[in-house]
Structures are given as structure tokens and as C-alpha cells.
Design a protein around this motif. Structure first.
Motif, PDB file in Angstrom:
ATOM      1  N   UNK A 225     -70.955  19.232 -35.212  1.00 51.16           N
ATOM      2  CA  UNK A 225     -72.059  19.836 -34.566  1.00 51.16           C
ATOM      3  C   UNK A 225     -73.090  18.939 -34.392  1.00 51.16           C
ATOM      4  N   UNK A 226     -73.430  18.213 -35.445  1.00 51.58           N
ATOM      5  CA  UNK A 226     -74.520  17.290 -35.286  1.00 51.58           C
ATOM      6  C   UNK A 226     -74.313  16.233 -33.952  1.00 51.58           C
ATOM      7  N   UNK A 227     -72.938  16.056 -34.032  1.00 50.35           N
ATOM      8  CA  UNK A 227     -72.544  14.907 -32.726  1.00 50.35           C
ATOM      9  C   UNK A 227     -73.196  15.389 -31.592  1.00 50.35           C
ATOM     10  N   UNK A 228     -72.632  17.010 -31.165  1.00 49.94           N
ATOM     11  CA  UNK A 228     -73.001  17.741 -30.186  1.00 49.94           C
ATOM     12  C   UNK A 228     -74.333  17.819 -29.852  1.00 49.94           C
ATOM     13  N   UNK A 229     -75.214  18.165 -30.925  1.00 46.92           N
ATOM     14  CA  UNK A 229     -76.587  18.308 -30.808  1.00 46.92           C
ATOM     15  C   UNK A 229     -77.318  17.277 -30.203  1.00 46.92           C
ATOM     16  N   UNK A 230     -76.925  15.929 -30.611  1.00 46.41           N
ATOM     17  CA  UNK A 230     -77.559  14.541 -30.436  1.00 46.41           C
ATOM     18  C   UNK A 230     -76.960  14.506 -28.868  1.00 46.41           C
TER      19      UNK A 230
ATOM     20  N   UNK B 152     -72.031   3.875 -26.866  1.00 52.21           N
ATOM     21  CA  UNK B 152     -71.943   4.028 -28.593  1.00 52.21           C
ATOM     22  C   UNK B 152     -70.697   4.545 -28.714  1.00 52.21           C
ATOM     23  N   UNK B 153     -70.452   5.613 -28.264  1.00 55.20           N
ATOM     24  CA  UNK B 153     -69.325   6.262 -28.645  1.00 55.20           C
ATOM     25  C   UNK B 153     -68.085   5.680 -28.227  1.00 55.20           C
TER      26      UNK B 153
ATOM     27  N   UNK C  56     -65.633  11.818 -43.379  1.00 54.51           N
ATOM     28  CA  UNK C  56     -65.946  10.470 -43.376  1.00 54.51           C
ATOM     29  C   UNK C  56     -66.060  10.080 -41.787  1.00 54.51           C
ATOM     30  N   UNK C  57     -65.043  10.353 -40.914  1.00 56.74           N
ATOM     31  CA  UNK C  57     -65.026  10.160 -39.432  1.00 56.74           C
ATOM     32  C   UNK C  57     -66.319  10.616 -38.795  1.00 56.74           C
ATOM     33  N   UNK C  58     -66.403  11.800 -38.970  1.00 54.45           N
ATOM     34  CA  UNK C  58     -67.347  12.754 -38.300  1.00 54.45           C
ATOM     35  C   UNK C  58     -68.876  12.232 -38.548  1.00 54.45           C
TER      36      UNK C  58
END
Length: 229
Positions: free
Chosen positions: A137-142, A103-104, A78-80
Motif C-alpha cells: 500500500x505504501x507503493x500505491x500511496x506514492x 524507476x519502477x 523484502x521485495x515490497x
């Protein structure tokens, strides 16, 4: 909410009353879990204690979560997912790397306990499954996409931008970036962003700046300006 059979693309119709009840109970369990984490930390998480708060038996809760680790995994997912969606929405609205950083930070300040479950000290004896890594990994991709755009602008503005030794190292050690096509300079910037921004955030949220009489937001902004300069 309609359900779909995985991989089939076939919608099976609205959730049944039993399914809705199950979802509601799982949500209530997670709410009590966050309260426990806020009070005593993730390592003290106890399904039996949650059951007592809810007025049911311990075994009754095991119908919804097989154990403590499954509950922690659900909270981490949920957090990620929340952070990934926050950054993706910001990027879709036109945020550059600086915008993503703020935003982070806003996301982290909104719920420090959620932040520390993801980026704080690992829970003893707990090992996250692979699918949580996929979401992170979605976070890092952004972030990599934003870093690639910034380093591209820098290379176009300069006749010759020398490659740093660490950037050259990352070119051969880029497994953490998945299949993102970011060039070495972008990998370097993303790694620097990740470590420095999380460093400031972790110290701020843990209260280490308390009493030092300066504004942590100003430190965060200064570190960010130095990164994107």
C-alpha cells in the motif's frame, strides 16, 4: 545495529553475537532461496534443498524459518520494501509520475525473479499475511500522490474536464487506495498506470517480445506518454 522494543521507543543496545549470527544465517538462506526461485520458480522452493546446499540438516533450518511459507513471506516483504523505498526515494528527489514509472521499470529489470514473485502467478497454496499488503500500500500511496498532482494540473489547465464513468465508479470503490485523499480522476489514472505499466513489464520480463524486433523500452515510454498526456 541497535534494537528497539516495539512501541516503547527504548533502545536495548547493539545486537548480540548470537543475534548477528542468526541474521547472517537467515540472509544466507534467503540468498539460496532466490537461487532456487531463479532455477525452478517459487512453487518449487524447498527448505530441505536449501539445507543440503548449506551442508546442514533440514531440521536445522527450521530454527530460522518455520516453513516454506514463512520464507516466501520474508522474500515478499523484502521485495515490497525494496520497491517502496525505491519509489519513495525517487519521489523525494522530485520524480513525477513518469519518473516513478522509469524507476519502477529499472527496479523490475534489475531482478525479474523478484518482480515475478510479487506480481507474477501466485504460488499455489500460499496466502500472504496482511502485513505484506500494508507494505504494498505504501507503493500505491506514492503513485497516488503523483497521480493527484498530475490530474490537478490537468484540471487547472482545462475549463471543464468531464469525469469518466470508470472514475465515477472508483469514487465508490476506493478501498484499494486506503485512506489516501486522491480524487476520482487520480484514482482512475493510478489504476490505469498500474495495469498498463505492469502489463508491459510482465510481457517484457517473461520474454514475450523476444523476436518481435522492437525495443520494449520504447513501448513502455509510449504507453506512459499516452497515460500522462
Amino acid at each position: 545495529m541497535a534494537k528497539s522494543d516495539a512501541g516503547s521507543g527504548v533502545t536495548s543496545g547493539p545486537a548480540t553475537p548470537r543475534e548477528r549470527y542468526r541474521a547472517q544465517v537467515r540472509t544466507e538462506i534467503k540468498e539460496h532461496a532466490w537461487e532456487q526461485i531463479a532455477t525452478a520458480g517459487a512453487s518449487a522452493l524447498s527448505l530441505n534443498a536449501i539445507a543440503k546446499r548449506m551442508g546442514v540438516s533440514g531440521p536445522a533450518l527450521y530454527r530460522y524459518f518455520a516453513g516454506r511459507d514463512e520464507l516466501i513471506t520474508e522474500l515478499i516483504r523484502d521485495g515490497y520494501r525494496s520497491l517502496a523505498d525505491t519509489l519513495r526515494t525517487a519521489a523525494a528527489d522530485g520524480a513525477d509520475l513518469s519518473g516513478l514509472a522509469h524507476a519502477m521499470r529499472d527496479w523490475a529489470l534489475e531482478d525479474p525473479h523478484r518482480y515475478f514473485l510479487l506480481y507474477g502467478t501466485p504460488v499455489p497454496g500460499y496466502h500472504a499475511p496482511d502485513d505484506t499488503t500494508a507494505i504494498s500500500s505504501e507503493i500505491m500511496a506514492t503513485l497516488l500522490t503523483a497521480c493527484a498532482a498530475l490530474t490537478q494540473e490537468a484540471s487547472e489547465a482545462a475549463d471543464d474536464v468531464p469525469e469518466s464513468p470508470f472514475a465515477a465508479h472508483l469514487a465508490g470503490h476506493r478501498g484499494w487506495a486506503g485512506d489516501h485523499p486522491a480524487p476520482p480522476a487520480a484514482l482512475h489514472l493510478a489504476m490505469s498506470f498500474w495495469t498498463r505499466m505492469h502489463g508491459v513489464l510482465s510481457l517484457e520480463l517473461a520474454g514475450h517480445f523476444t523476436g518481435m524486433r522492437f525495443d520494449p523500452a520504447q513501448l513502455f515510454a509510449a504507453e506512459l506518454d499516452d497515460l500522462v498526456a
